[in-house]
Design a protein around this motif. Sequence first.
Motif, short mmCIF file in Angstrom:
data_model
loop_
_atom_site.label_atom_id
_atom_site.label_comp_id
_atom_site.label_asym_id
_atom_site.label_seq_id
_atom_site.Cartn_x
_atom_site.Cartn_y
_atom_site.Cartn_z
N GLN A 7 0.83 -1.22 0.00
CA GLN A 7 0.00 0.00 0.00
C GLN A 7 0.86 1.26 0.00
O GLN A 7 0.38 2.34 -0.31
CB GLN A 7 -0.93 0.02 1.22
N LEU A 8 2.11 1.11 0.39
CA LEU A 8 3.01 2.26 0.40
C LEU A 8 3.80 2.35 -0.89
O LEU A 8 4.45 3.35 -1.17
CB LEU A 8 4.00 2.15 1.57
N ASP A 38 -7.38 16.81 1.08
CA ASP A 38 -6.30 17.19 0.17
C ASP A 38 -5.39 16.02 -0.19
O ASP A 38 -4.28 16.21 -0.67
CB ASP A 38 -5.47 18.34 0.79
N THR A 39 -5.87 14.80 0.06
CA THR A 39 -5.02 13.64 -0.20
C THR A 39 -5.44 12.91 -1.47
O THR A 39 -6.55 13.11 -1.98
CB THR A 39 -5.14 12.63 0.96
N ALA A 40 -4.56 12.02 -1.93
CA ALA A 40 -4.89 11.19 -3.10
C ALA A 40 -6.14 10.36 -2.83
O ALA A 40 -6.98 10.16 -3.71
CB ALA A 40 -3.71 10.27 -3.43
N LEU A 41 -6.29 9.89 -1.58
CA LEU A 41 -7.46 9.07 -1.24
C LEU A 41 -8.75 9.86 -1.43
O LEU A 41 -9.73 9.36 -1.98
CB LEU A 41 -7.38 8.59 0.21
N PRO A 51 3.21 7.83 -0.42
CA PRO A 51 2.14 7.00 0.13
C PRO A 51 1.17 7.77 1.05
O PRO A 51 1.57 8.83 1.55
CB PRO A 51 2.88 5.93 0.94
N PRO A 52 -0.08 7.23 1.27
CA PRO A 52 -0.59 5.99 0.70
C PRO A 52 -0.86 6.15 -0.78
O PRO A 52 -1.35 7.18 -1.21
CB PRO A 52 -1.90 5.74 1.47
N SER A 53 -0.49 5.11 -1.53
CA SER A 53 -0.51 5.23 -2.99
C SER A 53 -1.71 4.50 -3.57
O SER A 53 -1.97 3.35 -3.21
CB SER A 53 0.80 4.63 -3.52
N ILE A 54 -2.42 5.16 -4.45
CA ILE A 54 -3.62 4.52 -5.04
C ILE A 54 -3.22 3.30 -5.88
O ILE A 54 -3.82 2.23 -5.75
CB ILE A 54 -4.44 5.55 -5.87
#
Length: 396
Positions: A40-41, A168-171, A229-232
Amino acid sequence: MNAFRLVVVGAGISGMTAALMARRAGADVTVATFGFGGMQLSQGTIDVLDVPRPLDGMAALPATHPYHTITADSIREGAKALAEYVPLRGTVEESTTFPTALGSLRRTALYPESMAAGAVRKGDGDRHYVIVGISGLKDFYPRLVAENLCGLNIQARAAAVELAAPGDTALAYSRTLKEPGAAEGLGRKLAEIAEPGEYVGIPAVVREAEWKRIQSACPNPVFQIPLPPPSIPGLEMNERLREACSQQRIRMFLNSKAVGLVAEGSRVTAVKVAVAGATKEVPADYVIYAAGGLDSGAIELDSHRELHDTVFGLPVAHENELLHGDFWGEPQPLYAAGLNVDEQMRPTGEKGPVYTNLYAVGDMLAGAYRAREKSGEGIAIGSAAQAVASIMRSEA
Ligand SMILES: Cc1cc2nc3c(=O)[nH]c(=O)nc-3n(C[C@H](O)[C@H](O)[C@H](O)COP(=O)(O)OP(=O)(O)OC[C@H]3O[C@@H](n4cnc5c(N)ncnc54)[C@H](O)[C@@H]3O)c2cc1C
């Protein structure tokens, strides 16, 4: 004939690759795992070694490196097995180079289709990139990326799109872009920004399905650039492997820590797993130990500077000096601590394999500086394939 029983400890990339390969070969597989692994990282790519031809580069590594035990064919087999469940482009024979979120270049072997158009290859000197940031998303600065790429003689300019998300995160952006029409909407905005012929780089905030929807609305090639990370893409790889384990009817004990084993002589007969307030003995004909080593806490350094394998008490190999004083210099020898294995991937002590049917894979193995060498994922899939092949030979 009854299927043989395999217990895998750990569900990172090495454990799940081994579990799926063994299941495919007819094993009755149980996986016991707790916590999160490195996937996940990760960037959602598979690194084998940070050289142009990874399998050719293995021979030049120090004699204690696991790539002298893991064969090139095992890495090919591991990559093939992984590709059955996670669609990846590229090859383990040759690295491909991609822009990073800092505008430097990074090699990898296998990568998702959503990154493919970002490949920087010799002879592409005329290619123009537009790096498009998303307003409100942290950790991605298109001007920084574009300026640094220009410094590498890659023609790039920066742009940005307005897009609101509940965070503000990728998630947060990933969730927003899953909404009906949202990915296509982003694709249309990218189409307005891009000049004819430009390649459009965006921060990696979507899974492959949403990337396809973005691409469907933009005539220019669109590619994702991995983020911190956390990376989609890393999350998606983990989800696909978990889903495959479930579909293949692999028994998963989640939030379940392996805490020891039962043996008759040199043969393991069961793994002790802590489940819901009790310790369960899970019967095993074979065990694959894929618990992630030092990074995951399976191997620990105590206050006397002694290293221990906390699960099975196996001997931990390490340099005499664990930490040196040059903290900005060479990697600390501690990071290469782990288990020594024979060519079948069985942990060894002074007298050879400690158990005849216990195998260790991935970050459990000693001798590699994975983050620096970009070798961790190659070691994981190659050792998994080699351990499963050894088990299958024992069963033949
Ligand atoms: C900062 C950093 C950067 C890195 N960068 C790179 C890179 O650029 N390229 C590269 O190739 N590699 C890199 N690596 C290494 C790479 O992430 C690992 O090699 C890879 O993820 C290892 O996978 P694994 O399956 O062996 O272990 P893991 O992914 O750690 O999985 C092990 C699993 O076992 C579980 N577990 C632990 N103990 C028990 C127990 N007792 N019972 C049950 N389950 C247990 C853990 O919780 C975890 O879920 C990096 C690592 C770090 C830390």
